[in-house]
Design a protein around this motif. Structure first.
Motif, PDB file in Angstrom:
ATOM      1  N   ARG A 400       0.836  -1.209   0.000  1.00 52.45           N
ATOM      2  CA  ARG A 400       0.000   0.000   0.000  1.00 52.45           C
ATOM      3  C   ARG A 400       0.870   1.258   0.000  1.00 52.45           C
ATOM      4  NH1 ARG A 400      -3.129   1.799   5.179  1.00 52.45           N
ATOM      5  NH2 ARG A 400      -3.259   4.004   4.581  1.00 52.45           N
ATOM      6  N   ASN A 401       1.902   1.262   0.866  1.00 54.08           N
ATOM      7  CA  ASN A 401       2.801   2.421   0.911  1.00 54.08           C
ATOM      8  C   ASN A 401       3.462   2.638  -0.443  1.00 54.08           C
ATOM      9  OD1 ASN A 401       2.386   3.266   3.491  1.00 54.08           O
ATOM     10  ND2 ASN A 401       4.097   2.131   4.386  1.00 54.08           N
ATOM     11  N   ALA A 402       3.885   1.528  -1.050  1.00 55.26           N
ATOM     12  CA  ALA A 402       4.556   1.627  -2.353  1.00 55.26           C
ATOM     13  C   ALA A 402       3.596   2.192  -3.396  1.00 55.26           C
ATOM     14  CB  ALA A 402       5.070   0.244  -2.774  1.00 55.26           C
ATOM     15  N   GLN A 434      10.246  -3.693  -3.384  1.00 55.25           N
ATOM     16  CA  GLN A 434      10.888  -2.507  -3.965  1.00 55.25           C
ATOM     17  C   GLN A 434       9.948  -1.821  -4.946  1.00 55.25           C
ATOM     18  OE1 GLN A 434      14.451  -3.387  -6.131  1.00 55.25           O
ATOM     19  NE2 GLN A 434      15.123  -1.249  -6.104  1.00 55.25           N
ATOM     20  N   ASP A 435       9.826  -0.499  -4.826  1.00 56.55           N
ATOM     21  CA  ASP A 435       8.977   0.218  -5.779  1.00 56.55           C
ATOM     22  C   ASP A 435       9.836   1.166  -6.614  1.00 56.55           C
ATOM     23  OD1 ASP A 435       9.174   2.917  -4.520  1.00 56.55           O
ATOM     24  OD2 ASP A 435       8.060   1.964  -2.876  1.00 56.55           O
ATOM     25  N   ASN A 436       9.240   1.807  -7.604  1.00 56.16           N
ATOM     26  CA  ASN A 436      10.012   2.784  -8.373  1.00 56.16           C
ATOM     27  C   ASN A 436       9.443   4.185  -8.198  1.00 56.16           C
ATOM     28  OD1 ASN A 436       7.784   2.283  -9.863  1.00 56.16           O
ATOM     29  ND2 ASN A 436       8.783   2.248 -11.863  1.00 56.16           N
ATOM     30  N   ARG A 447      12.793   8.657  10.267  1.00 57.23           N
ATOM     31  CA  ARG A 447      11.628   8.712  11.157  1.00 57.23           C
ATOM     32  C   ARG A 447      10.477   7.791  10.791  1.00 57.23           C
ATOM     33  NH1 ARG A 447       9.931  14.639  11.730  1.00 57.23           N
ATOM     34  NH2 ARG A 447       8.659  13.702  13.343  1.00 57.23           N
ATOM     35  N   ILE A 448      10.587   7.104   9.669  1.00 59.10           N
ATOM     36  CA  ILE A 448       9.396   6.380   9.187  1.00 59.10           C
ATOM     37  C   ILE A 448       8.901   5.275  10.122  1.00 59.10           C
ATOM     38  CG2 ILE A 448       9.625   6.870   6.717  1.00 59.10           C
ATOM     39  CD1 ILE A 448      11.000   4.116   6.496  1.00 59.10           C
ATOM     40  N   PHE A 449       9.772   4.739  10.993  1.00 61.07           N
ATOM     41  CA  PHE A 449       9.307   3.683  11.903  1.00 61.07           C
ATOM     42  C   PHE A 449       8.768   4.257  13.215  1.00 61.07           C
ATOM     43  CE2 PHE A 449      12.175   1.312   9.103  1.00 61.07           C
ATOM     44  CZ  PHE A 449      11.337   0.266   8.744  1.00 61.07           C
ATOM     45  N   PHE A 453       4.389   8.985  12.645  1.00 53.40           N
ATOM     46  CA  PHE A 453       5.091   9.766  11.621  1.00 53.40           C
ATOM     47  C   PHE A 453       4.461   9.478  10.274  1.00 53.40           C
ATOM     48  CE2 PHE A 453       8.053  10.243   8.143  1.00 53.40           C
ATOM     49  CZ  PHE A 453       8.397  11.579   8.306  1.00 53.40           C
ATOM     50  N   THR A 454       4.018  10.527   9.621  1.00 53.82           N
ATOM     51  CA  THR A 454       3.415  10.364   8.299  1.00 53.82           C
ATOM     52  C   THR A 454       3.681  11.601   7.450  1.00 53.82           C
ATOM     53  OG1 THR A 454       1.379   9.908   7.098  1.00 53.82           O
ATOM     54  CG2 THR A 454       1.149  11.264   9.072  1.00 53.82           C
ATOM     55  N   THR A 455       3.766  11.399   6.124  1.00 49.36           N
ATOM     56  CA  THR A 455       3.888  12.555   5.228  1.00 49.36           C
ATOM     57  C   THR A 455       2.628  12.659   4.376  1.00 49.36           C
ATOM     58  OG1 THR A 455       4.988  11.172   3.599  1.00 49.36           O
ATOM     59  CG2 THR A 455       6.419  12.463   5.061  1.00 49.36           C
ATOM     60  N   LYS A 456       1.663  11.775   4.700  1.00 49.34           N
ATOM     61  CA  LYS A 456       0.436  11.764   3.883  1.00 49.34           C
ATOM     62  C   LYS A 456      -0.647  12.591   4.545  1.00 49.34           C
ATOM     63  CE  LYS A 456       1.690   7.089   2.783  1.00 49.34           C
ATOM     64  NZ  LYS A 456       1.392   5.687   3.085  1.00 49.34           N
ATOM     65  N   LEU A 457      -1.469  13.192   3.720  1.00 46.60           N
ATOM     66  CA  LEU A 457      -2.536  14.052   4.249  1.00 46.60           C
ATOM     67  C   LEU A 457      -3.493  13.289   5.151  1.00 46.60           C
ATOM     68  CD1 LEU A 457      -3.572  16.429   1.338  1.00 46.60           C
ATOM     69  CD2 LEU A 457      -2.693  17.039   3.604  1.00 46.60           C
ATOM     70  N   GLY A 459      -2.803  10.198   6.277  1.00 44.43           N
ATOM     71  CA  GLY A 459      -2.071   9.107   6.933  1.00 44.43           C
ATOM     72  C   GLY A 459      -2.176   9.182   8.447  1.00 44.43           C
ATOM     73  N   ILE A 460      -1.882   8.028   9.073  1.00 47.22           N
ATOM     74  CA  ILE A 460      -1.893   7.985  10.543  1.00 47.22           C
ATOM     75  C   ILE A 460      -0.464   7.784  11.051  1.00 47.22           C
ATOM     76  CG2 ILE A 460      -2.718   6.670  12.540  1.00 47.22           C
ATOM     77  CD1 ILE A 460      -5.238   6.103  10.916  1.00 47.22           C
ATOM     78  N   GLY A 461       0.364   7.195  10.221  1.00 46.65           N
ATOM     79  CA  GLY A 461       1.769   7.012  10.613  1.00 46.65           C
ATOM     80  C   GLY A 461       1.990   5.856  11.556  1.00 46.65           C
ATOM     81  N   MET A 462       1.077   4.857  11.532  1.00 48.61           N
ATOM     82  CA  MET A 462       1.267   3.712  12.428  1.00 48.61           C
ATOM     83  C   MET A 462       1.638   2.445  11.672  1.00 48.61           C
ATOM     84  SD  MET A 462       1.011   4.426  15.571  1.00 48.61           S
ATOM     85  CE  MET A 462       0.725   2.861  16.367  1.00 48.61           C
ATOM     86  N   GLY A 463       1.470   2.463  10.340  1.00 48.61           N
ATOM     87  CA  GLY A 463       1.664   1.248   9.542  1.00 48.61           C
ATOM     88  C   GLY A 463       3.031   0.612   9.743  1.00 48.61           C
ATOM     89  N   LEU A 464       4.095   1.390   9.550  1.00 46.88           N
ATOM     90  CA  LEU A 464       5.441   0.815   9.653  1.00 46.88           C
ATOM     91  C   LEU A 464       5.802   0.490  11.110  1.00 46.88           C
ATOM     92  CD1 LEU A 464       7.415   2.855   6.968  1.00 46.88           C
ATOM     93  CD2 LEU A 464       6.802   0.434   6.896  1.00 46.88           C
ATOM     94  N   ALA A 465       5.310   1.335  12.030  1.00 42.59           N
ATOM     95  CA  ALA A 465       5.610   1.067  13.453  1.00 42.59           C
ATOM     96  C   ALA A 465       4.988  -0.263  13.858  1.00 42.59           C
ATOM     97  CB  ALA A 465       5.080   2.195  14.323  1.00 42.59           C
TER      98      ALA A 465
HETATM   99  P1  ADP Z   1       1.252   6.121   6.895  1.00 37.91           P
HETATM  100  O1  ADP Z   1       1.166   5.218   5.683  1.00 37.91           O
HETATM  101  O2  ADP Z   1      -0.014   6.239   7.650  1.00 37.91           O
HETATM  102  O3  ADP Z   1       1.885   7.433   6.610  1.00 37.91           O
HETATM  103  P2  ADP Z   1       3.451   4.384   7.643  1.00 37.91           P
HETATM  104  O4  ADP Z   1       4.045   4.140   8.983  1.00 37.91           O
HETATM  105  O5  ADP Z   1       3.026   3.195   6.908  1.00 37.91           O
HETATM  106  O6  ADP Z   1       2.249   5.373   7.919  1.00 37.91           O
HETATM  107  O7  ADP Z   1       4.467   5.222   6.783  1.00 37.91           O
HETATM  108  C1  ADP Z   1       5.119   6.316   7.317  1.00 37.91           C
HETATM  109  C2  ADP Z   1       5.723   7.195   6.268  1.00 37.91           C
HETATM  110  O8  ADP Z   1       6.803   6.522   5.627  1.00 37.91           O
HETATM  111  C3  ADP Z   1       4.812   7.585   5.152  1.00 37.91           C
HETATM  112  O9  ADP Z   1       3.991   8.677   5.490  1.00 37.91           O
HETATM  113  C4  ADP Z   1       5.793   7.924   4.046  1.00 37.91           C
HETATM  114  O10 ADP Z   1       6.285   9.235   4.197  1.00 37.91           O
HETATM  115  C5  ADP Z   1       6.940   6.984   4.306  1.00 37.91           C
HETATM  116  N1  ADP Z   1       6.938   5.825   3.389  1.00 37.91           N
HETATM  117  C6  ADP Z   1       6.577   4.570   3.693  1.00 37.91           C
HETATM  118  N2  ADP Z   1       6.725   3.754   2.640  1.00 37.91           N
HETATM  119  C7  ADP Z   1       7.200   4.517   1.605  1.00 37.91           C
HETATM  120  C8  ADP Z   1       7.571   4.272   0.247  1.00 37.91           C
HETATM  121  N3  ADP Z   1       7.461   3.062  -0.300  1.00 37.91           N
HETATM  122  N4  ADP Z   1       8.032   5.308  -0.498  1.00 37.91           N
HETATM  123  C9  ADP Z   1       8.143   6.547   0.038  1.00 37.91           C
HETATM  124  N5  ADP Z   1       7.814   6.838   1.317  1.00 37.91           N
HETATM  125  C10 ADP Z   1       7.346   5.845   2.096  1.00 37.91           C
END
Ligand code: ADP
Length: 498
Positions: A400-402, A434-436, A447-449, A453-457, A459-465
């Motif tokens: 999904r992130n990719a 791996q994505d492109n 900070r992504i873990f 932390f999120t850069t999406k409008l 987003g919640i920022g919990m997925g990777l954590a």
């Molecule tokens: P969320 O998807 O809610 O933002 P995640 O913890 O899944 O939370 O991701 C945190 C942040 O990591 C994302 O907001 C994004 O900035 C960055 N990120 C994660 N996966 C990718 C990716 N494949 N390419 C670029 N940025 C990514």
């Protein structure tokens, strides 16, 4: 008069006396010295006899003695020399010893002799001296440690307090101290515990040690001091008679303890709030996507119904999508709660290649967006051990992130390469996604873990954590590849089933 044995002569008494004795003639010359005197002065009998008494005293006293001797000869009578003051005598090796000296005049054959007896005072002196030193040391230690001293004699019913003890109890210098005064100043809530400490010390079967801590309330100003006291009970014939001990002010320490306790309680409640916030966010994260999908499917269905266009297949597919997403949401929630409650992790042997294919299907059906998967699966990869649903969840989240990253950068082809193989360093199964897309800058990558932390409008920022926590709970590792040139590359490992 008692008939004494004839052999009990002056000589015998003189020789066996424990005190050092010299028989001195009127000129002050030693005529006889008993063995104790020979030992005290370090001379043999032959050496000491013939010496003047003045040669047995330090030079500085000789002149003065000369005068005294003249006076004595005029009126010889039994007396202590030096008017009770300790005197110095000189031994053969030149050292000085402190002695009390007694003089007893004796008349024999019309001549005057004097029996000079030496009582060595060194030992008494030493004992007194060391007692004084140890008293001083004790006093210094007491002062340095700010100790108060108490002494309670239950036989005499006498309670002795030093100044410091009075200060602790807020007592005036001239105030009479009674046991009652002592007890009533102790905080009512602490009295029972102090009594229990006393009962333990009183018990003749115990070791007599006393240790108590209590609040002391000053009578006038109601000022409170926290006091710690230790003591030793003395026993006479198995009965406790006297308690001697020290007490000191521990108010500051106690206040600090109370403050720390309050802080600890506060931190605990903050961390509980944080756990609650994490849990709520995690739940929201799990529900967000399925709810969005359900909403989209429902809209399609509604639209179809409103338009009156009867495409039962479309309607059916939309409703099936709703059901499937709702069920997924339920299963995810269930899994998540199980994980958050740290219950036992249900693990099973499963085929990682199959799990990857299932995750791709879920990602496709979730409406994240279009993507082109490239699978590089090691066909004979051994089965792994873990929780299959959790591993799928991690894969879906990575996909999904990719997809979302690539969607944002308007690429022609949104390819995601998924590799499954064996990590030869750790001897674990190794998955790479791996994505492109645009990849991550160094700051973001750090900070992504982090939770939230999120850069999406949206987003919640919990997925990777959550994904990292899940992978670790399954015995593996999840990390971002720092050396990727194009797009983003994530890796995770999982243990093989034995
Ligand atoms: P969320 O998807 O809610 O933002 P995640 O913890 O899944 O939370 O991701 C945190 C942040 O990591 C994302 O907001 C994004 O900035 C960055 N990120 C994660 N996966 C990718 C990716 N494949 N390419 C670029 N940025 C990514």
């Amino acid at each position: 008069m008692t008939n004494l044995p004839q052999s009990l002569s002056f000589q015998l008494l003189f020789d066996t006396a424990a005190e050092a004795m010299l028989l001195v003639d009127a000129k002050g010359v030693v005529t006889l010295a008993n063995p104790s005197a020979q030992q005290l002065f370090g001379y043999s009998s032959a050496e000491i006899c013939g010496l003047t008494v003045e040669s047995l005293m330090p030079e500085r006293h000789r002149q003065h003695h000369h005068h005294l001797h003249a006076g004595y000869l005029e009126k010889p009578e039994k007396r202590a020399m030096g008017s009770g003051k300790a005197l110095s005598a000189l031994t053969k090796d030149g050292s000085e010893i402190v002695v009390d000296i007694g003089l007893s005049p004796m008349h024999a054959d019309g001549k005057l002799f004097s029996l000079v007896t030496f009582y060595s005072t060194d030992r008494r002196r030493d004992a007194e001296e060391s007692f004084k030193i140890s008293e001083e040391r004790l006093h210094l230690a007491k002062q340095a440690a700010d100790l108060a001293v108490f002494d309670f004699d239950s036989n005499q019913n006498v309670l002795h307090w030093d100044e410091k003890m009075r200060e602790l109890w807020g007592a005036e210098t001239n105030e009479a101290i009674t046991y009652k005064r002592f007890v009533t100043s102790i905080h009512p809530e602490d009295r029972a515990a102090r009594q229990a400490a006393l009962d333990t010390a009183i018990d003749p079967k115990g070791n007599g040690e006393y240790h108590a801590e209590y609040w002391v309330i000053h009578p006038n100003n109601q000022l409170e001091r926290w006091v710690s006291a230790v003591g030793k009970m003395h026993f006479e014939d198995g009965v406790a008679t006297r308690l001697v001990g020290v007490a000191w002010d521990v108010t500051e320490r106690k206040m600090l303890e109370i403050k720390l306790q309050e802080q600890r309680a506060e931190t605990e409640s903050i961390s509980q709030q944080m756990v609650a916030a994490h849990t709520a966010s995690a739940i929201a994260h799990e529900l967000n996507q399925p709810l969005a999908a359900i909403s989209a499917y429902s809209e399609v269905a509604l639209h179809a119904l409103n338009a009156g266009t009867h495409y039962p297949d479309n309607l059916k597919r939309a409703l099936e999508g709703c059901v499937e997403q709702a069920q997924r949401a339920g299963a995810s929630l269930h899994e998540l709660l199980a994980f958050l409650q740290k219950g036992d992790l249900v693990t099973e042997r499963f085929d990682l290649n199959e799990a990857v294919k299932e995750a791709l299907n879920i990602a496709r059906g979730s409406g994240y967006g279009e993507f082109h998967p490239i699978l590089q699966l090691e066909q004979a990869v051994p089965k792994v051990m873990g929780n299959r649903i959790q591993v799928q969840k991690i894969l879906v989240n990575l996909l999904r992130n990719a997809i979302e990253a690539m969607r944002g950068s308007n690429l022609k082809s949104s390819a995601i390469t998924i590799q499954v193989g064996t990590n030869l360093t750790t001897n674990m199964a190794h998955v790479t996604v791996q994505d492109n897309g645009p990849g991550l800058d160094a700051e973001t990558a750090k900070r992504i873990f982090d939770p939230f932390f999120t850069t999406k409008l949206t987003g919640i920022g919990m997925g990777l954590a959550i994904s990292r926590a899940l992978i670790e709970a399954n015995g593996g590792q999840l990390w971002l590849d720092p050396s990727t040139q194009v797009g983003a590359t994530f890796h995770f490992t999982l243990p093989f089933a034995l």
